[in-house]
Design an enzyme around this catalytic site. Sequence first.
Site, mmCIF file in Angstrom:
data_model
loop_
_atom_site.group_PDB
_atom_site.id
_atom_site.type_symbol
_atom_site.label_atom_id
_atom_site.label_comp_id
_atom_site.label_asym_id
_atom_site.label_seq_id
_atom_site.Cartn_x
_atom_site.Cartn_y
_atom_site.Cartn_z
ATOM 1 N N ASP A 68 0.718 -1.267 0.077
ATOM 2 C CA ASP A 68 -0.038 0.126 0.046
ATOM 3 C C ASP A 68 0.935 1.210 0.035
ATOM 4 O O ASP A 68 2.158 1.039 -0.060
ATOM 5 C CB ASP A 68 -0.910 -0.011 1.373
ATOM 6 C CG ASP A 68 -2.118 0.740 0.978
ATOM 7 O OD1 ASP A 68 -2.257 2.056 0.704
ATOM 8 O OD2 ASP A 68 -3.241 0.093 0.995
ATOM 9 N N GLY A 124 4.524 1.588 -1.493
ATOM 10 C CA GLY A 124 4.691 2.186 -2.796
ATOM 11 C C GLY A 124 3.654 2.544 -3.438
ATOM 12 O O GLY A 124 2.422 2.882 -2.937
ATOM 13 N N ASP A 125 3.731 3.203 -4.677
ATOM 14 C CA ASP A 125 2.476 3.306 -5.447
ATOM 15 C C ASP A 125 2.184 2.575 -6.715
ATOM 16 O O ASP A 125 3.083 2.397 -7.444
ATOM 17 C CB ASP A 125 2.976 4.901 -6.219
ATOM 18 C CG ASP A 125 2.011 5.487 -7.134
ATOM 19 O OD1 ASP A 125 0.837 4.821 -7.464
ATOM 20 O OD2 ASP A 125 1.936 6.596 -7.337
ATOM 21 N N PHE A 126 0.993 2.013 -6.545
ATOM 22 C CA PHE A 126 0.679 0.982 -7.469
ATOM 23 C C PHE A 126 0.501 1.538 -8.881
ATOM 24 O O PHE A 126 0.349 0.523 -9.903
ATOM 25 C CB PHE A 126 -0.732 -0.028 -7.071
ATOM 26 C CG PHE A 126 -1.806 0.706 -6.708
ATOM 27 C CD1 PHE A 126 -2.592 1.770 -7.179
ATOM 28 C CD2 PHE A 126 -2.420 0.037 -5.474
ATOM 29 C CE1 PHE A 126 -3.555 2.239 -6.908
ATOM 30 C CE2 PHE A 126 -3.748 0.613 -5.101
ATOM 31 C CZ PHE A 126 -4.273 1.721 -5.712
ATOM 32 N N HIS A 180 -12.404 -0.476 -8.033
ATOM 33 C CA HIS A 180 -13.599 0.010 -8.361
ATOM 34 C C HIS A 180 -13.621 1.721 -7.835
ATOM 35 O O HIS A 180 -14.263 2.527 -8.076
ATOM 36 C CB HIS A 180 -14.772 -0.584 -7.478
ATOM 37 C CG HIS A 180 -14.597 -0.097 -5.986
ATOM 38 N ND1 HIS A 180 -15.912 -0.022 -5.346
ATOM 39 C CD2 HIS A 180 -13.545 0.169 -5.096
ATOM 40 C CE1 HIS A 180 -15.510 0.257 -4.013
ATOM 41 N NE2 HIS A 180 -14.137 0.310 -3.919
HETATM 42 C C1 LIG Z 1 -10.804 1.096 -0.660
HETATM 43 S S1 LIG Z 1 -9.364 0.886 0.233
HETATM 44 C C2 LIG Z 1 -9.152 -1.066 0.134
HETATM 45 C C3 LIG Z 1 -8.511 -1.443 1.061
HETATM 46 C C4 LIG Z 1 -8.299 -3.139 1.331
HETATM 47 N N1 LIG Z 1 -7.791 -3.742 -0.097
HETATM 48 C C5 LIG Z 1 -9.777 -3.309 1.830
HETATM 49 O O1 LIG Z 1 -10.428 -4.389 1.331
HETATM 50 O O2 LIG Z 1 -10.226 -3.170 2.921
HETATM 51 C C6 LIG Z 1 -8.188 1.086 -1.231
HETATM 52 C C7 LIG Z 1 -6.769 1.186 -0.556
HETATM 53 O O3 LIG Z 1 -5.977 1.567 -1.581
HETATM 54 C C8 LIG Z 1 -4.835 2.442 -1.276
HETATM 55 N N2 LIG Z 1 -4.250 2.998 -2.284
HETATM 56 C C9 LIG Z 1 -4.885 4.224 -2.715
HETATM 57 N N3 LIG Z 1 -3.991 4.770 -3.816
HETATM 58 C C10 LIG Z 1 -2.538 4.098 -3.806
HETATM 59 C C11 LIG Z 1 -1.478 3.819 -4.727
HETATM 60 N N4 LIG Z 1 -1.547 4.823 -5.509
HETATM 61 N N5 LIG Z 1 -0.793 2.913 -4.533
HETATM 62 C C12 LIG Z 1 -0.940 1.822 -3.451
HETATM 63 N N6 LIG Z 1 -2.033 1.872 -2.669
HETATM 64 C C13 LIG Z 1 -2.917 2.843 -2.977
HETATM 65 C C14 LIG Z 1 -5.443 2.938 -0.145
HETATM 66 O O4 LIG Z 1 -4.474 3.453 0.695
HETATM 67 C C15 LIG Z 1 -6.340 2.140 0.527
HETATM 68 O O5 LIG Z 1 -5.892 1.301 1.444
#
Ligand SMILES: C[S@@+](CC[C@H](N)C(=O)[O-])C[C@H]1O[C@@H](n2cnc3c(N)ncnc32)[C@H](O)[C@@H]1O
Length: 357
Positions: free
Chosen positions: A221, A247-249, A267
């Site tokens: 994350d 990191g940044d996905f 989503h």
């Molecule tokens: C809706 S939450 C879902 C969290 C988890 N998978 C769950 O089901 O509870 C979205 C997650 O994506 C992460 N996220 C958002 N942008 C991101 C990025 N650019 N790189 C990595 N993670 C990211 C957020 O920090 C968050 O934890």
Amino acid sequence: MLLNGPSTSATDTESAVDTDSATGRRAPAVAMLRLLGGFQVSQALYVVARAGVADQLTDGPRPVAEVAAAAGVRPDLLRRLVRTLAAERVFAFDADQDTVGLGRLGHTLCADAADSLRDVALMWMDTHYGPFAGLWSTLHDGVPAAEREFGKPLFDWLAEEQDRLDGFNAAMGNLLALRKDALDSLDLRKVHHLVDIGGADGTALAELARRHEWLWGTVFDLPHVVTAAAPVLREAGVSDRIGTWGGDFFESVPPGADAYLACFILHDWNDEQCATLLDRVREAAGTGARLFLVETVLDEGSAPEVATLLDLTMMGMLEGRERGRADWQSLLSGSGFRLDRVVQTGGPMCVLEATAV
Ligand SMILES: C[S@@+](CC[C@H](N)C(=O)[O-])C[C@H]1O[C@@H](n2cnc3c(N)ncnc32)[C@H](O)[C@@H]1O
């Protein structure tokens, strides 16, 4: 006179307020008025959740005055809130005894309930409620209402304050109950190393690792988010098998795992952003690696109304949307994945199983 105490009768699953014995249905204007008043009910749920009212009632009904005193709120106004929420089956209000108990839905506002939505009540009203007043503009220009209200995308705004992040993560933890059936349905028998993309504080992967003792994994994350995972993994007793990666996905994803999970992630994003993210996963995953998406599939699953509600959430808060099977198929194939099957679960979420080809 008792208003809406707990009940397990079959008819209780129907909304009693939508029907009456004379006509079988309320007048459309009455039903519409209830829908229009939803914003007030949301705030009423928020204040009782914040005051911890439901938590005071787990051992049975109590006098309204006593509950109000313990919560530090005005008894005359709490009584009126309780009466309103009794009509929504949150509380059971006994006007003669002046007591309040839990209605059929009330336990979901208790902090410790397995299907608690208390943190969702707090986060939605603290974070989502304000932006939704700007939906009119979003409808015209497509800019998420939250982005207009906060002056930046939601995740950037969340990152600015630890309290915001904690509230968001807590609400995601509550929503795990919605995803429980999907996580139970994951077929991990042949998986050795699983990367949870956007795995937040590691709650989901910790649970999966606890259940599958052969599983190794990585919670991936944003760096400032994934720091919360170490204590969760330690507490679950899985930190010897599950690591973390910040990191940044949209830039890169941990390479070399034989399976990737993205639960409630795609989503949040529009098709172009999803394609970038899936391209990064495909680059990281070798041919034959598995990808599990836990998402809603429009018009499928056991609670399709959750998908349409979340679709509205995505419209107001982010650039994402809920998708149908054909949308998923096309996104996956565009990034080099074959959609193998869509697993329907007992809950509102589905598992989309794909293979890197
Ligand atoms: C809706 S939450 C879902 C969290 C988890 N998978 C769950 O089901 O509870 C979205 C997650 O994506 C992460 N996220 C958002 N942008 C991101 C990025 N650019 N790189 C990595 N993670 C990211 C957020 O920090 C968050 O934890």
